[in-house]
Design an enzyme around this catalytic site. Structure first.
Site, PDB file in Angstrom:
ATOM      1  CB  THR A   8      -1.060  -0.183   1.061  1.00 49.66           C
ATOM      2  OG1 THR A   8      -1.906   1.476   0.834  1.00 49.66           O
ATOM      3  CG2 THR A   8       0.064   0.300   2.353  1.00 49.66           C
ATOM      4  CE  LYS A  13      -5.870   0.705   2.243  1.00 51.94           C
ATOM      5  NZ  LYS A  13      -6.096   0.693   0.539  1.00 51.94           N
ATOM      6  CD  GLU A  41      -5.144   0.484 -16.167  1.00 48.24           C
ATOM      7  OE1 GLU A  41      -6.478   0.583 -15.933  1.00 48.24           O
ATOM      8  OE2 GLU A  41      -4.320  -0.234 -16.732  1.00 48.24           O
ATOM      9  CG  ASP A  70      -9.488  -2.202  -3.748  1.00 50.24           C
ATOM     10  OD1 ASP A  70      -9.025  -1.539  -3.859  1.00 50.24           O
ATOM     11  OD2 ASP A  70     -10.515  -3.089  -3.862  1.00 50.24           O
ATOM     12  CG  PHE A 153      -7.298   6.608   6.559  1.00 50.03           C
ATOM     13  CD1 PHE A 153      -7.765   6.518   5.234  1.00 50.03           C
ATOM     14  CD2 PHE A 153      -6.942   6.167   7.378  1.00 50.03           C
ATOM     15  CE1 PHE A 153      -7.552   5.099   4.826  1.00 50.03           C
ATOM     16  CE2 PHE A 153      -7.434   4.793   6.933  1.00 50.03           C
ATOM     17  CZ  PHE A 153      -7.908   4.532   6.133  1.00 50.03           C
ATOM     18  N   GLY A 154      -9.709   9.470   4.989  1.00 45.95           N
ATOM     19  CA  GLY A 154     -10.364   9.365   4.177  1.00 45.95           C
ATOM     20  C   GLY A 154     -11.978   9.607   5.129  1.00 45.95           C
ATOM     21  CG  ASP A 156     -11.989   6.596   9.203  1.00 42.63           C
ATOM     22  OD1 ASP A 156     -12.922   5.275   9.552  1.00 42.63           O
ATOM     23  OD2 ASP A 156     -10.710   6.808   9.509  1.00 42.63           O
ATOM     24  NE  ARG A 182      -7.073  -0.989   5.856  1.00 41.67           N
ATOM     25  CZ  ARG A 182      -8.655   0.109   5.791  1.00 41.67           C
ATOM     26  NH1 ARG A 182      -8.692   0.555   7.330  1.00 41.67           N
ATOM     27  NH2 ARG A 182      -8.572   0.677   5.238  1.00 41.67           N
TER      28      ARG A 182
HETATM   29  P1  ITT Z   1      -3.707   1.683  -2.017  1.00 38.73           P
HETATM   30  O1  ITT Z   1      -4.295   1.253  -3.065  1.00 38.73           O
HETATM   31  O2  ITT Z   1      -2.177   2.468  -1.856  1.00 38.73           O
HETATM   32  O3  ITT Z   1      -3.922  -0.027  -0.999  1.00 38.73           O
HETATM   33  P2  ITT Z   1      -5.489   3.264  -1.515  1.00 38.73           P
HETATM   34  O4  ITT Z   1      -6.051   4.486  -0.742  1.00 38.73           O
HETATM   35  O5  ITT Z   1      -5.525   3.880  -3.145  1.00 38.73           O
HETATM   36  O6  ITT Z   1      -4.063   2.785  -1.294  1.00 38.73           O
HETATM   37  P3  ITT Z   1      -7.520   1.861  -2.480  1.00 38.73           P
HETATM   38  O7  ITT Z   1      -8.347   1.960  -3.423  1.00 38.73           O
HETATM   39  O8  ITT Z   1      -8.129   0.259  -1.200  1.00 38.73           O
HETATM   40  O9  ITT Z   1      -6.724   1.993  -1.477  1.00 38.73           O
HETATM   41  O10 ITT Z   1      -8.974   2.528  -1.523  1.00 38.73           O
HETATM   42  C1  ITT Z   1      -9.457   2.797  -0.340  1.00 38.73           C
HETATM   43  C2  ITT Z   1      -9.923   3.606  -0.149  1.00 38.73           C
HETATM   44  O11 ITT Z   1     -11.024   3.467   0.644  1.00 38.73           O
HETATM   45  C3  ITT Z   1      -9.403   4.857   1.180  1.00 38.73           C
HETATM   46  O12 ITT Z   1      -8.190   5.837   0.135  1.00 38.73           O
HETATM   47  C4  ITT Z   1      -9.934   5.428   1.855  1.00 38.73           C
HETATM   48  O13 ITT Z   1     -10.962   7.201   1.122  1.00 38.73           O
HETATM   49  C5  ITT Z   1     -11.560   5.003   2.067  1.00 38.73           C
HETATM   50  N1  ITT Z   1     -10.956   4.163   3.030  1.00 38.73           N
HETATM   51  C6  ITT Z   1     -11.076   2.973   3.385  1.00 38.73           C
HETATM   52  N2  ITT Z   1     -10.932   2.386   4.540  1.00 38.73           N
HETATM   53  C7  ITT Z   1     -11.299   3.611   4.851  1.00 38.73           C
HETATM   54  C8  ITT Z   1     -11.183   3.427   6.407  1.00 38.73           C
HETATM   55  O14 ITT Z   1     -10.782   2.928   7.348  1.00 38.73           O
HETATM   56  N3  ITT Z   1     -11.263   5.148   6.783  1.00 38.73           N
HETATM   57  C9  ITT Z   1     -11.772   5.987   6.096  1.00 38.73           C
HETATM   58  N4  ITT Z   1     -11.800   6.317   4.611  1.00 38.73           N
HETATM   59  C10 ITT Z   1     -11.418   4.180   3.995  1.00 38.73           C
END
Ligand code: ITT
Length: 205
Positions: A8, A13, A41, A70, A153-154, A156, A182
């Site tokens: 990742t 994460k 990709e 993912d 993050f994201g 949350d 997760r």
């Molecule tokens: P990698 O592919 O490098 O692992 P990524 O952020 O692109 O990083 P994903 O394609 O799996 O990973 O996208 C997951 C997205 O979903 C992440 O960027 C967040 O926007 C959201 N997400 C997943 N788990 C989350 C969490 O625990 N809390 C908040 N948002 C989450």
């Protein structure tokens, strides 16, 4: 000591993964720590397909166990969007303040159970002998009316867990890992690895 690559580039994460994998007799490397720069990709239609795409793409760069996550947010009112597109939703560079507000705006006037949503996580594992394992974890919630909390993050800050009365951004890291998508998926993978004898002294929580 065995070396595990966790494929990742998402630091949020990775922080959670490290905590959940504590006790495993192995060193866990992120892509950055392993010095690997590969842009996979993610064109699968499901979390499972994308997690498996990620581990397979890394095989040429790492001999040992490779794990990948993912994950994403499914909002039922939005037809389960952003789903597998969660990271790319409104563009990779758009801030989560803006993405989160856009979801809140689309749910204006929507109340009660219609605000249901969940985080989904699929972890894939590619073992050195070529075997692939995967495990899925989910956490059910509702979309809050306002963002709250600064942890995680994201998305949350907008995912409210009704039984706790808190968003996942208001939980401590260990509280979130205990109930999160997760945490659930990764603990299942730990168990599967233990059953296969990949680790003998794995400390399953
Ligand atoms: P990698 O592919 O490098 O692992 P990524 O952020 O692109 O990083 P994903 O394609 O799996 O990973 O996208 C997951 C997205 O979903 C992440 O960027 C967040 O926007 C959201 N997400 C997943 N788990 C989350 C969490 O625990 N809390 C908040 N948002 C989450």
């Amino acid at each position: 000591m065995k070396k595990i690559l966790f494929a990742t580039s998402n630091e949020g994460k990775m922080r959670e993964v490290r905590m959940i994998l504590q006790g495993i007799p192995a060193e866990v490397f992120s892509l950055k720590e392993a010095g690997i720069q590969v842009d996979v990709e993610e064109n699968g239609e499901t979390f499972e397909e994308n997690a498996i795409l990620k581990v397979k793409a890394l095989r040429p760069y790492w001999d040992g166990l490779i794990l990948a996550d993912d994950s994403g947010l499914e909002v039922d009112w939005l037809g389960k969007a952003p789903g597998v597109c969660s990271a790319r939703y409104m563009g990779h560079e758009t801030s989560y303040d803006i993405k989160n507000q856009a979801i809140l705006d689309q749910l204006q006037g929507v109340e009660g159970e219609d605000r249901s949503a969940r985080f989904v996580c699929v972890i894939a594992a590619l073992l050195p002998d070529g075997e692939i394992l995967s495990a899925r974890g989910t956490i059910e919630g509702v979309i809050a009316h306002h963002p709250a909390g600064s942890g995680g993050f994201g998305y949350d800050p907008i995912v409210l867990i009704p039984s706790l009365g808190k968003t996942t951004a208001e939980l401590s890291p260990s509280e979130k890992n205990e109930i999160s998508h997760r945490g659930k998926a990764l603990r299942q993978i730990r168990k599967l690895l233990l059953e296969r004898g990949y680790y003998e002294d794995i400390d399953c929580q």
